[in-house]
Design a protein around this motif. Structure first.
Motif, PDB file in Angstrom:
ATOM      1  N   GLY A  63       0.820  -1.224   0.000  1.00  0.00           N
ATOM      2  CA  GLY A  63       0.000   0.000   0.000  1.00  0.00           C
ATOM      3  C   GLY A  63       0.843   1.260   0.000  1.00  0.00           C
ATOM      4  O   GLY A  63       0.510   2.240   0.659  1.00  0.00           O
ATOM      5  N   ALA A  69       2.802   3.312  -5.182  1.00  0.00           N
ATOM      6  CA  ALA A  69       2.518   2.486  -6.361  1.00  0.00           C
ATOM      7  C   ALA A  69       1.182   1.764  -6.179  1.00  0.00           C
ATOM      8  O   ALA A  69       0.276   1.861  -7.015  1.00  0.00           O
ATOM      9  N   LYS A 123       1.259  -4.781   4.668  1.00  0.00           N
ATOM     10  CA  LYS A 123       1.681  -5.344   5.962  1.00  0.00           C
ATOM     11  C   LYS A 123       1.759  -4.273   7.037  1.00  0.00           C
ATOM     12  O   LYS A 123       1.500  -4.528   8.199  1.00  0.00           O
ATOM     13  N   LEU A 152       7.942   5.530   1.253  1.00  0.00           N
ATOM     14  CA  LEU A 152       7.307   6.857   1.351  1.00  0.00           C
ATOM     15  C   LEU A 152       6.903   7.145   2.798  1.00  0.00           C
ATOM     16  O   LEU A 152       7.063   8.269   3.284  1.00  0.00           O
ATOM     17  N   ILE A 208       4.881  -3.031  -9.969  1.00  0.00           N
ATOM     18  CA  ILE A 208       4.966  -1.564 -10.057  1.00  0.00           C
ATOM     19  C   ILE A 208       5.797  -0.983  -8.910  1.00  0.00           C
ATOM     20  O   ILE A 208       5.879  -1.554  -7.840  1.00  0.00           O
ATOM     21  N   ASP A 257       9.016   0.481  -6.679  1.00  0.00           N
ATOM     22  CA  ASP A 257      10.407   0.128  -6.366  1.00  0.00           C
ATOM     23  C   ASP A 257      10.702  -1.359  -6.483  1.00  0.00           C
ATOM     24  O   ASP A 257      11.866  -1.745  -6.602  1.00  0.00           O
ATOM     25  N   ALA A 301       6.681   5.777  -8.916  1.00  0.00           N
ATOM     26  CA  ALA A 301       5.893   4.641  -8.406  1.00  0.00           C
ATOM     27  C   ALA A 301       4.404   4.860  -8.705  1.00  0.00           C
ATOM     28  O   ALA A 301       3.690   3.937  -9.126  1.00  0.00           O
TER      29      ALA A 301
HETATM   30  C1  LIG Z   1      14.479   7.683   3.308  1.00  0.00           C
HETATM   31  C2  LIG Z   1      13.818   7.848   1.951  1.00  0.00           C
HETATM   32  C3  LIG Z   1      13.554   9.125   1.480  1.00  0.00           C
HETATM   33  C4  LIG Z   1      12.936   9.292   0.241  1.00  0.00           C
HETATM   34  N1  LIG Z   1      12.665  10.555  -0.214  1.00  0.00           N
HETATM   35  C5  LIG Z   1      11.970  10.726  -1.365  1.00  0.00           C
HETATM   36  C6  LIG Z   1      11.600  12.017  -1.822  1.00  0.00           C
HETATM   37  O1  LIG Z   1      11.910  13.034  -1.182  1.00  0.00           O
HETATM   38  N2  LIG Z   1      10.892  12.120  -2.984  1.00  0.00           N
HETATM   39  C7  LIG Z   1      10.532  11.027  -3.709  1.00  0.00           C
HETATM   40  O2  LIG Z   1       9.838  11.180  -4.726  1.00  0.00           O
HETATM   41  N3  LIG Z   1      10.887   9.789  -3.321  1.00  0.00           N
HETATM   42  C8  LIG Z   1      11.598   9.607  -2.170  1.00  0.00           C
HETATM   43  N4  LIG Z   1      11.957   8.343  -1.776  1.00  0.00           N
HETATM   44  C9  LIG Z   1      11.613   7.199  -2.652  1.00  0.00           C
HETATM   45  C10 LIG Z   1      10.128   6.827  -2.580  1.00  0.00           C
HETATM   46  O3  LIG Z   1       9.700   6.867  -1.228  1.00  0.00           O
HETATM   47  C11 LIG Z   1       9.914   5.450  -3.195  1.00  0.00           C
HETATM   48  O4  LIG Z   1      10.398   5.450  -4.527  1.00  0.00           O
HETATM   49  C12 LIG Z   1       8.431   5.053  -3.204  1.00  0.00           C
HETATM   50  O5  LIG Z   1       7.878   5.108  -1.913  1.00  0.00           O
HETATM   51  C13 LIG Z   1       8.242   3.639  -3.781  1.00  0.00           C
HETATM   52  O6  LIG Z   1       6.909   3.317  -3.692  1.00  0.00           O
HETATM   53  P1  LIG Z   1       6.397   1.784  -3.607  1.00  0.00           P
HETATM   54  O7  LIG Z   1       4.930   1.867  -3.481  1.00  0.00           O
HETATM   55  O8  LIG Z   1       7.007   1.031  -4.725  1.00  0.00           O
HETATM   56  O9  LIG Z   1       7.058   1.201  -2.273  1.00  0.00           O
HETATM   57  P2  LIG Z   1       6.915   1.594  -0.725  1.00  0.00           P
HETATM   58  O10 LIG Z   1       6.629   3.037  -0.547  1.00  0.00           O
HETATM   59  O11 LIG Z   1       8.149   1.066  -0.077  1.00  0.00           O
HETATM   60  O12 LIG Z   1       5.624   0.784  -0.234  1.00  0.00           O
HETATM   61  C14 LIG Z   1       5.631  -0.610  -0.195  1.00  0.00           C
HETATM   62  C15 LIG Z   1       4.526  -1.102   0.734  1.00  0.00           C
HETATM   63  O13 LIG Z   1       4.468  -2.520   0.646  1.00  0.00           O
HETATM   64  C16 LIG Z   1       4.264  -3.070   1.942  1.00  0.00           C
HETATM   65  N5  LIG Z   1       4.754  -4.455   1.947  1.00  0.00           N
HETATM   66  C17 LIG Z   1       6.039  -4.905   1.846  1.00  0.00           C
HETATM   67  N6  LIG Z   1       6.079  -6.244   1.896  1.00  0.00           N
HETATM   68  C18 LIG Z   1       4.800  -6.664   2.022  1.00  0.00           C
HETATM   69  C19 LIG Z   1       4.184  -7.947   2.145  1.00  0.00           C
HETATM   70  N7  LIG Z   1       4.905  -9.075   2.129  1.00  0.00           N
HETATM   71  N8  LIG Z   1       2.838  -8.003   2.280  1.00  0.00           N
HETATM   72  C20 LIG Z   1       2.082  -6.874   2.297  1.00  0.00           C
HETATM   73  N9  LIG Z   1       2.618  -5.628   2.195  1.00  0.00           N
HETATM   74  C21 LIG Z   1       3.961  -5.532   2.049  1.00  0.00           C
HETATM   75  C22 LIG Z   1       5.047  -2.126   2.865  1.00  0.00           C
HETATM   76  O14 LIG Z   1       4.561  -2.204   4.209  1.00  0.00           O
HETATM   77  C23 LIG Z   1       4.741  -0.771   2.209  1.00  0.00           C
HETATM   78  O15 LIG Z   1       3.566  -0.189   2.773  1.00  0.00           O
HETATM   79  C24 LIG Z   1      12.583   8.152  -0.545  1.00  0.00           C
HETATM   80  C25 LIG Z   1      12.871   6.868  -0.057  1.00  0.00           C
HETATM   81  C26 LIG Z   1      13.472   6.712   1.177  1.00  0.00           C
HETATM   82  C27 LIG Z   1      13.769   5.316   1.694  1.00  0.00           C
END
Ligand SMILES: Cc1cc2nc3c(=O)[nH]c(=O)nc-3n(C[C@H](O)[C@H](O)[C@H](O)COP(=O)(O)OP(=O)(O)OC[C@H]3O[C@@H](n4cnc5c(N)ncnc54)[C@H](O)[C@@H]3O)c2cc1C
Length: 318
Positions: A13, A16, A36, A43, A276, A278, A290
């Motif tokens: 959640g 993406a 989870k 994010l 989708i 990261d 994302a």
């Molecule tokens: C410290 C930091 C600072 C950042 N700063 C910026 C910024 O300033 N600007 C910017 O644009 N980007 C920034 N980023 C990058 C950005 O946050 C990520 O690119 C983006 O959040 C990726 O989105 P996502 O949905 O792919 O993954 P995530 O945001 O990581 O979300 C993944 C979700 O999946 C859930 N999950 C994982 N495994 C499971 C499972 N087995 N079962 C159920 N759920 C699960 C997690 O709990 C989480 O809620 C930053 C990243 C970090 C680490």
């Protein structure tokens, strides 16, 4: 246990997953997000997000994520807290396994991000599934009346240790840094009668035999020598930067860098499965990228499920 059917099930959640859910729900597809923990994704832990278009430069990542999630829910998304530990992508209906129930959908979207890490403590990989676990809600009940260790100081470690206090006789909480004094959850955990905190201490080794984990070795910053502890379970919660794909087995193709292989529509090598954000190990890991992935996947899924030849746009003409 409950079995829930939907058109689309999304694992994760973050930006993406929430964007994909928003577009899928608006396309009238019954959509479930399984997340989870809304506080531990990339994010969610971003202190301030100044480069997401259209929102205040003062906004925290967690606040932006809450807006995204609420918007998807407003359009009908069923958001659930659940850790996915396995999937079966064979056949037309994809199955997703969680401790809370089984979810079946015609389209599966992988959006679990890249905050994972390879097993790096000595013995961690050897005893994975035989005493080493990453999910207290999945495995906690196996340790009723037994001693366990929780390694890590992030929000996930604290919440999962709290779950384990309901089952284990003693929860040994091992943290290399001290938890923050103003962290109410951490202080609440420390106040639990069956929690023993090993402050400024590192896990050096997980030991065991053919039946599984029997103990761990620790090194405290204030002591010269390592010491041993008898535990039967070790729950590890450390963040890294590896795509989280452990629940997939070998059911979709991965790149050498661990990211999921997708085409221009975010479709993986397995029909009916998209990836989708990261989890793709994109070169530019950004919230806006994302979110864009999530939009592309949802529109592609709408076309796939409704056998449309063209992608249907999601805007209002007036
Ligand atoms: C410290 C930091 C600072 C950042 N700063 C910026 C910024 O300033 N600007 C910017 O644009 N980007 C920034 N980023 C990058 C950005 O946050 C990520 O690119 C983006 O959040 C990726 O989105 P996502 O949905 O792919 O993954 P995530 O945001 O990581 O979300 C993944 C979700 O999946 C859930 N999950 C994982 N495994 C499971 C499972 N087995 N079962 C159920 N759920 C699960 C997690 O709990 C989480 O809620 C930053 C990243 C970090 C680490």
């Amino acid at each position: 246990m409950e079995t829930i059917e939907s058109d689309v099930v999304i694992v994760g959640g973050g930006p993406a997953g929430c964007t994909c859910a928003l577009y899928a729900s608006r396309a009238d597809l019954k959509t479930v997000i399984l997340d989870k923990n809304p506080s531990v994704g990339a994010l969610a832990i971003t202190h301030q997000i100044a480069n997401y278009p259209g929102v205040s430069t003062e906004m925290s990542g967690e606040a932006l994520l809450t807006l995204m999630r609420d918007q998807a829910v407003q359009y009908g998304t069923d958001y659930r807290r659940a850790q996915v530990f396995g999937v079966d992508v064979s056949g037309d209906w994809k199955t997703v396994f969680t401790p809370e129930g089984t979810f079946k959908a015609r389209a599966l979207v992988l959006a679990s991000g890249a905050m994972g890490r390879p097993a790096s403590f000595k013995g961690e990989a050897d005893f994975l599934g035989r005493g080493v676990s990453y999910c207290a809600t999945c495995d906690g009940a196996f340790y009723k009346g037994r001693e366990v260790a929780v390694v890590g100081v992030n929000k996930e470690a604290i919440e999962e240790a709290q779950v384990l206090t309901k089952f284990a006789s003693t929860v040994h909480w091992i943290t290399s840094n001290d938890p923050k004094k103003d962290d109410a959850h951490a202080q609440g955990l420390l106040a639990s009668p069956n929690v023993q905190h090993w402050s400024q201490t590192r896990l050096m080794l997980i030991e065991g035999n053919e039946s599984g984990v029997t103990g761990i070795r620790l090194k405290s910053r204030s002591k010269d020598n390592e010491e041993g502890l008898t535990v039967e379970g070790v729950f590890v919660y450390m963040s890294g930067s590896k795509p989280i794909t452990d629940f997939l087995g070998e059911q979709v193709a991965l790149k050498e860098d661990g990211g999921v292989v997708v085409d221009d529509f975010m479709a993986t090598t397995s029909e009916g499965v998209w990836a989708i954000g990261d989890i793709r190990n994109t070169p530019f890991k950004q919230a806006v990228v994302a979110a864009s992935d999530g939009c592309i996947a949802a529109m592609s899924i709408d076309r796939f499920l409704n056998s449309r030849k063209v992608i249907r746009v999601d805007w209002v003409h007036s």
